[in-house]
Design a protein around this motif. Structure first.
Motif, PDB file in Angstrom:
ATOM      1  N   UNK A   1      14.389  44.485  34.493  1.00 29.50           N
ATOM      2  CA  UNK A   1      15.127  45.567  35.150  1.00 29.50           C
ATOM      3  C   UNK A   1      16.519  45.714  34.517  1.00 29.50           C
ATOM      4  N   UNK A   2      17.149  44.535  34.229  1.00 28.85           N
ATOM      5  CA  UNK A   2      18.467  44.589  33.598  1.00 28.85           C
ATOM      6  C   UNK A   2      18.401  45.241  32.233  1.00 28.85           C
ATOM      7  N   UNK A   3      17.399  44.848  31.436  1.00 33.55           N
ATOM      8  CA  UNK A   3      17.238  45.469  30.117  1.00 33.55           C
ATOM      9  C   UNK A   3      16.941  46.956  30.238  1.00 33.55           C
ATOM     10  N   UNK A   4      16.228  47.318  31.312  1.00 36.20           N
ATOM     11  CA  UNK A   4      15.935  48.740  31.510  1.00 36.20           C
ATOM     12  C   UNK A   4      17.191  49.556  31.704  1.00 36.20           C
ATOM     13  N   UNK A   5      18.122  49.016  32.532  1.00 35.42           N
ATOM     14  CA  UNK A   5      19.384  49.736  32.733  1.00 35.42           C
ATOM     15  C   UNK A   5      20.195  49.799  31.438  1.00 35.42           C
ATOM     16  N   UNK A   6      20.184  48.688  30.681  1.00 32.90           N
ATOM     17  CA  UNK A   6      20.924  48.690  29.422  1.00 32.90           C
ATOM     18  C   UNK A   6      20.350  49.709  28.452  1.00 32.90           C
ATOM     19  N   UNK A   7      18.998  49.718  28.337  1.00 28.40           N
ATOM     20  CA  UNK A   7      18.358  50.668  27.426  1.00 28.40           C
ATOM     21  C   UNK A   7      18.627  52.107  27.866  1.00 28.40           C
ATOM     22  N   UNK A   8      18.599  52.306  29.180  1.00 27.86           N
ATOM     23  CA  UNK A   8      18.891  53.653  29.665  1.00 27.86           C
ATOM     24  C   UNK A   8      20.294  54.095  29.321  1.00 27.86           C
ATOM     25  N   UNK A   9      21.262  53.160  29.476  1.00 24.56           N
ATOM     26  CA  UNK A   9      22.640  53.504  29.119  1.00 24.56           C
ATOM     27  C   UNK A   9      22.781  53.829  27.653  1.00 24.56           C
ATOM     28  N   UNK A  10      22.109  53.030  26.809  1.00 27.35           N
ATOM     29  CA  UNK A  10      22.165  53.297  25.367  1.00 27.35           C
ATOM     30  C   UNK A  10      21.532  54.652  25.055  1.00 27.35           C
ATOM     31  N   UNK A  11      20.417  54.941  25.757  1.00 31.67           N
ATOM     32  CA  UNK A  11      19.757  56.232  25.531  1.00 31.67           C
ATOM     33  C   UNK A  11      20.643  57.408  25.886  1.00 31.67           C
ATOM     34  N   UNK A  12      21.334  57.299  27.044  1.00 31.13           N
ATOM     35  CA  UNK A  12      22.241  58.381  27.435  1.00 31.13           C
ATOM     36  C   UNK A  12      23.367  58.539  26.420  1.00 31.13           C
ATOM     37  N   UNK A  13      23.895  57.386  25.916  1.00 34.38           N
ATOM     38  CA  UNK A  13      24.951  57.469  24.905  1.00 34.38           C
ATOM     39  C   UNK A  13      24.441  58.142  23.640  1.00 34.38           C
ATOM     40  N   UNK A  14      23.190  57.790  23.251  1.00 28.41           N
ATOM     41  CA  UNK A  14      22.616  58.414  22.061  1.00 28.41           C
ATOM     42  C   UNK A  14      22.439  59.915  22.231  1.00 28.41           C
ATOM     43  N   UNK A  15      21.998  60.344  23.418  1.00 30.34           N
ATOM     44  CA  UNK A  15      21.833  61.788  23.669  1.00 30.34           C
ATOM     45  C   UNK A  15      23.196  62.485  23.605  1.00 30.34           C
ATOM     46  N   UNK A  16      24.230  61.792  24.157  1.00 29.05           N
ATOM     47  CA  UNK A  16      25.573  62.388  24.101  1.00 29.05           C
ATOM     48  C   UNK A  16      26.048  62.555  22.675  1.00 29.05           C
ATOM     49  N   UNK A  17      25.829  61.532  21.837  1.00 27.36           N
ATOM     50  CA  UNK A  17      26.234  61.628  20.430  1.00 27.36           C
ATOM     51  C   UNK A  17      25.464  62.756  19.738  1.00 27.36           C
ATOM     52  N   UNK A  18      24.151  62.826  20.015  1.00 28.39           N
ATOM     53  CA  UNK A  18      23.347  63.898  19.409  1.00 28.39           C
ATOM     54  C   UNK A  18      23.829  65.271  19.819  1.00 28.39           C
ATOM     55  N   UNK A  19      24.254  65.396  21.096  1.00 28.75           N
ATOM     56  CA  UNK A  19      24.748  66.699  21.564  1.00 28.75           C
ATOM     57  C   UNK A  19      26.027  67.073  20.835  1.00 28.75           C
ATOM     58  N   UNK A  20      26.914  66.111  20.625  1.00 29.34           N
ATOM     59  CA  UNK A  20      28.160  66.390  19.920  1.00 29.34           C
ATOM     60  C   UNK A  20      27.877  66.864  18.502  1.00 29.34           C
ATOM     61  N   UNK A  21      26.999  66.117  17.795  1.00 30.09           N
ATOM     62  CA  UNK A  21      26.663  66.525  16.433  1.00 30.09           C
ATOM     63  C   UNK A  21      25.917  67.869  16.415  1.00 30.09           C
ATOM     64  N   UNK A  22      25.154  68.153  17.486  1.00 28.64           N
ATOM     65  CA  UNK A  22      24.488  69.454  17.556  1.00 28.64           C
ATOM     66  C   UNK A  22      25.481  70.597  17.655  1.00 28.64           C
ATOM     67  N   UNK A  23      26.537  70.387  18.471  1.00 31.25           N
ATOM     68  CA  UNK A  23      27.582  71.415  18.581  1.00 31.25           C
ATOM     69  C   UNK A  23      28.259  71.622  17.231  1.00 31.25           C
TER      70      UNK A  23
END
Length: 344
Positions: free
Chosen positions: A233-255
């Motif tokens: 469960x702990x790794x799941x939250x960590x992976x989710x946080x990393x995923x959200x950060x990755x989506x945010x970075x992708x959105x910035x580069x998309x703009x």
């Protein structure tokens, strides 16, 4: 003197002689022994003339032990008589009389015999009686061994004063008694009672084993929130946080990609040739687009994995029968996606 009395007197004479003197079967004194004995004799005679009998008698006795002579023995007998030890003096006069007679010294033999006879009439005697003889019984008088058969029923010549009588036997408790002996002529009697049996040792009793100590009560564990402490469960939250950060970075580069694409389209519109800056901007737009796609795809992948781990880490007892949940993340050239499905 009757024969029986003579036999008893001879036995006690031998006993007292053994207490006071050494055995005649000894090595011949050396010149140094004779010199020592003479010095002790002279000191003893001087002390006796001065009335210091307690110091004189031991010196004369030691001189007689080192180098036995009739003259020293006669002086020792006289010293003991003055000291009040009548039994010791009587035995020494008797022995000196016999030694002088065998050496042809008639004057000394007669003198010693006369003094011994006078002392015999003033002897203090001790009569021992055994109430119940025990096998192997041993009797001692002032620490000297006595024959139980010879000692009982006869008057033992003893020096006046305090005497200690002891009796021992195998398997019996020892017995002892002190008796005060008055100057003679007198007779004291001591009865040795039946010796008590030695108490048999009691068998050792082993102490009962100590009862086992009760186990301490188990402490109730504090309730934990659902899924708390689960590594998945702990790794799941960590992976989710990393995923959200990755989506945010992708959105910035998309703009950034959209902005650069707009600049390229504006610079090249109406012209058949684009400037070098427009070409470089176009290449940069391609790069940012690729980074955006990768970041968004990786973010979606991590987010999907995190959601899957959180859902799969639920406690078994919380899972409803027949419930089934799945997550299917995927990445393509144009981006990434996550498929969430289940049965309820």
């Amino acid at each position: 003197m009757r024969p029986s009395r003579a036999r008893h007197a001879g036995a006690w004479l031998a006993l007292l002689s053994g207490m006071c003197l050494t055995s005649p079967l000894r090595a011949q004194p050396t010149p140094s022994d004779k010199a020592l004995a003479e010095g002790l004799f002279q000191d003893g005679k001087k002390l006796m003339d001065e009335g210091k009998l307690q110091e004189a008698c031991p010196k004369l006795a030691e001189s007689q032990r080192v180098d036995p002579t009739v003259g020293t023995l006669l002086n020792l007998a006289v010293c003991h008589e003055k000291e009040g030890k009548t039994a010791s003096a009587w035995a020494e006069f008797k022995e000196a009389s016999a030694l002088a007679a065998s050496a042809g010294q008639q004057d000394r033999a007669q003198f010693a015999a006369k003094r011994g006879s006078e002392l015999e009439a003033r002897l203090t005697r001790l009569v021992l009686e055994v109430a119940q003889p025990a096998p192997g019984m041993a009797i001692t008088l002032n620490g000297k061994d006595l024959s139980a058969t010879a000692a009982t029923g006869s008057g033992i010549p003893v020096d006046p004063g305090t005497a200690t009588v002891e009796a021992r036997a195998p398997g019996k408790q020892p017995w002892s008694q002190q008796v005060t002996l008055d100057p003679g002529p007198s007779t004291a009697r001591v009865t040795i009672p039946p010796l008590a049996d030695v108490a048999a040792p009691e068998p050792s009793r082993a102490a009962p084993p100590a009862p086992p100590r009760p186990a301490p009560p188990a402490r109730p564990e504090a309730p934990q929130p659902e899924g708390a402490g689960s590594p998945m469960r702990t790794l799941g939250f960590v992976a989710g946080g990393v995923g959200l950060a990755g989506i945010g970075v992708g959105a910035v580069f998309g703009v950034l990609t959209v902005q650069k694409a707009g600049d390229v389209e504006e610079g090249c519109s109406g012209n058949f040739r684009c400037s070098r800056a427009d070409v470089e901007a176009n290449e940069s737009a391609r790069t940012t687009a690729m980074v955006s796609n990768i970041a968004v795809g990786a973010g979606l992948l991590c987010l999907g994995a995190g959601v899957a781990m959180v859902l799969l880490s639920r406690s078994p007892e919380k899972t409803v029968a027949g419930e089934r949940v799945w997550v299917a993340p995927s990445v393509a050239s144009d981006g990434g996606r996550v498929v969430l499905g289940g049965q309820w």
